[in-house]
Write a protein that holds these residues in place. Structure first.
Motif, PDB file in Angstrom:
ATOM      1  N   MET A 157       0.832  -1.192   0.000  1.00 57.13           N
ATOM      2  CA  MET A 157       0.000   0.000   0.000  1.00 57.13           C
ATOM      3  C   MET A 157       0.875   1.253   0.000  1.00 57.13           C
ATOM      4  N   VAL A 158       1.908   1.271   0.819  1.00 61.47           N
ATOM      5  CA  VAL A 158       2.786   2.431   0.896  1.00 61.47           C
ATOM      6  C   VAL A 158       3.517   2.631  -0.425  1.00 61.47           C
ATOM      7  N   ASP A 159       3.953   1.527  -1.067  1.00 63.00           N
ATOM      8  CA  ASP A 159       4.639   1.632  -2.350  1.00 63.00           C
ATOM      9  C   ASP A 159       3.717   2.229  -3.406  1.00 63.00           C
ATOM     10  N   LEU A 160       2.441   1.842  -3.388  1.00 60.84           N
ATOM     11  CA  LEU A 160       1.478   2.382  -4.343  1.00 60.84           C
ATOM     12  C   LEU A 160       1.284   3.877  -4.107  1.00 60.84           C
ATOM     13  N   GLN A 161       1.182   4.279  -2.857  1.00 65.36           N
ATOM     14  CA  GLN A 161       1.027   5.694  -2.533  1.00 65.36           C
ATOM     15  C   GLN A 161       2.263   6.478  -2.970  1.00 65.36           C
ATOM     16  N   ASN A 162       3.440   5.937  -2.736  1.00 61.30           N
ATOM     17  CA  ASN A 162       4.672   6.603  -3.152  1.00 61.30           C
ATOM     18  C   ASN A 162       4.738   6.715  -4.672  1.00 61.30           C
ATOM     19  N   ALA A 163       4.337   5.666  -5.365  1.00 63.09           N
ATOM     20  CA  ALA A 163       4.339   5.685  -6.826  1.00 63.09           C
ATOM     21  C   ALA A 163       3.366   6.736  -7.345  1.00 63.09           C
ATOM     22  N   GLU A 164       2.196   6.823  -6.731  1.00 64.86           N
ATOM     23  CA  GLU A 164       1.212   7.824  -7.135  1.00 64.86           C
ATOM     24  C   GLU A 164       1.736   9.232  -6.880  1.00 64.86           C
ATOM     25  N   LEU A 165       2.369   9.436  -5.735  1.00 69.87           N
ATOM     26  CA  LEU A 165       2.948  10.741  -5.412  1.00 69.87           C
ATOM     27  C   LEU A 165       4.065  11.087  -6.391  1.00 69.87           C
ATOM     28  N   ASP A 166       4.919  10.114  -6.687  1.00 76.50           N
ATOM     29  CA  ASP A 166       5.995  10.342  -7.659  1.00 76.50           C
ATOM     30  C   ASP A 166       5.426  10.705  -9.021  1.00 76.50           C
ATOM     31  N   ALA A 167       4.352  10.035  -9.432  1.00 78.27           N
ATOM     32  CA  ALA A 167       3.718  10.331 -10.718  1.00 78.27           C
ATOM     33  C   ALA A 167       3.128  11.737 -10.724  1.00 78.27           C
ATOM     34  N   MET A 168       2.531  12.148  -9.629  1.00 78.61           N
ATOM     35  CA  MET A 168       1.968  13.501  -9.541  1.00 78.61           C
ATOM     36  C   MET A 168       3.069  14.549  -9.600  1.00 78.61           C
ATOM     37  N   ILE A 169       4.167  14.303  -8.905  1.00 74.79           N
ATOM     38  CA  ILE A 169       5.296  15.240  -8.917  1.00 74.79           C
ATOM     39  C   ILE A 169       5.878  15.339 -10.321  1.00 74.79           C
ATOM     40  N   GLU A 170       6.036  14.199 -10.980  1.00 77.32           N
ATOM     41  CA  GLU A 170       6.566  14.201 -12.347  1.00 77.32           C
ATOM     42  C   GLU A 170       5.632  14.954 -13.296  1.00 77.32           C
ATOM     43  N   ALA A 171       4.335  14.751 -13.161  1.00 81.09           N
ATOM     44  CA  ALA A 171       3.363  15.454 -14.010  1.00 81.09           C
ATOM     45  C   ALA A 171       3.441  16.957 -13.780  1.00 81.09           C
ATOM     46  N   GLU A 172       3.595  17.365 -12.540  1.00 90.17           N
ATOM     47  CA  GLU A 172       3.711  18.797 -12.222  1.00 90.17           C
ATOM     48  C   GLU A 172       4.983  19.377 -12.824  1.00 90.17           C
ATOM     49  N   LYS A 173       6.095  18.659 -12.708  1.00 94.11           N
ATOM     50  CA  LYS A 173       7.354  19.122 -13.296  1.00 94.11           C
ATOM     51  C   LYS A 173       7.228  19.253 -14.807  1.00 94.11           C
ATOM     52  N   LYS A 174       6.564  18.284 -15.444  1.00 91.91           N
ATOM     53  CA  LYS A 174       6.370  18.345 -16.893  1.00 91.91           C
ATOM     54  C   LYS A 174       5.527  19.554 -17.275  1.00 91.91           C
ATOM     55  N   GLN A 175       4.505  19.844 -16.495  1.00 92.37           N
ATOM     56  CA  GLN A 175       3.664  21.005 -16.779  1.00 92.37           C
ATOM     57  C   GLN A 175       4.465  22.293 -16.660  1.00 92.37           C
ATOM     58  N   VAL A 176       5.269  22.414 -15.625  1.00 90.50           N
ATOM     59  CA  VAL A 176       6.095  23.613 -15.447  1.00 90.50           C
ATOM     60  C   VAL A 176       7.120  23.726 -16.570  1.00 90.50           C
ATOM     61  N   ALA A 177       7.740  22.604 -16.939  1.00 90.47           N
ATOM     62  CA  ALA A 177       8.701  22.616 -18.047  1.00 90.47           C
ATOM     63  C   ALA A 177       8.017  23.043 -19.340  1.00 90.47           C
ATOM     64  N   PHE A 178       6.816  22.542 -19.588  1.00 95.32           N
ATOM     65  CA  PHE A 178       6.047  22.930 -20.769  1.00 95.32           C
ATOM     66  C   PHE A 178       5.810  24.441 -20.785  1.00 95.32           C
ATOM     67  N   GLU A 179       5.462  24.992 -19.632  1.00 97.29           N
ATOM     68  CA  GLU A 179       5.237  26.437 -19.530  1.00 97.29           C
ATOM     69  C   GLU A 179       6.527  27.211 -19.790  1.00 97.29           C
TER      70      GLU A 179
END
Length: 86
Positions: free
Chosen positions: A1-23
């Protein structure tokens, strides 16, 4: 469960970084266009800069594999858009 939560958090952080890079890229693109640099020149230098960095980080073989994947995505029409970059 913790690994899934960490993976989801990592995916959200990566998506945010990609959005900022796009901007950032859109801002730089707009600045270049407003300074009179043609879109083709901006695109070619962006690709060259990206490829140079990817080769530095991952090596030529891995980048060639990436380019093969990009070629397929182009052939499938993934990058066709009515929206231009300028």
């Amino acid at each position: 469960m913790v690994d899934l939560q960490n993976a989801e958090l990592d995916a959200m952080i990566e998506a945010e970084k990609k959005q900022v890079a796009f901007e950032y890229h859109n801002e730089a693109w707009a600045d270049g266009i407003s300074d009179g640099i043609e879109a083709e020149i901006l695109a070619e230098t962006a690709i060259s800069t990206a490829l140079t960095e990817l080769v530095r980080l991952h090596g030529e073989d891995e980048v060639l594999e990436l380019l093969d994947g990009l070629r397929q995505r182009i052939e499938f029409g993934e990058f066709r858009s009515e929206r231009g970059l300028h």
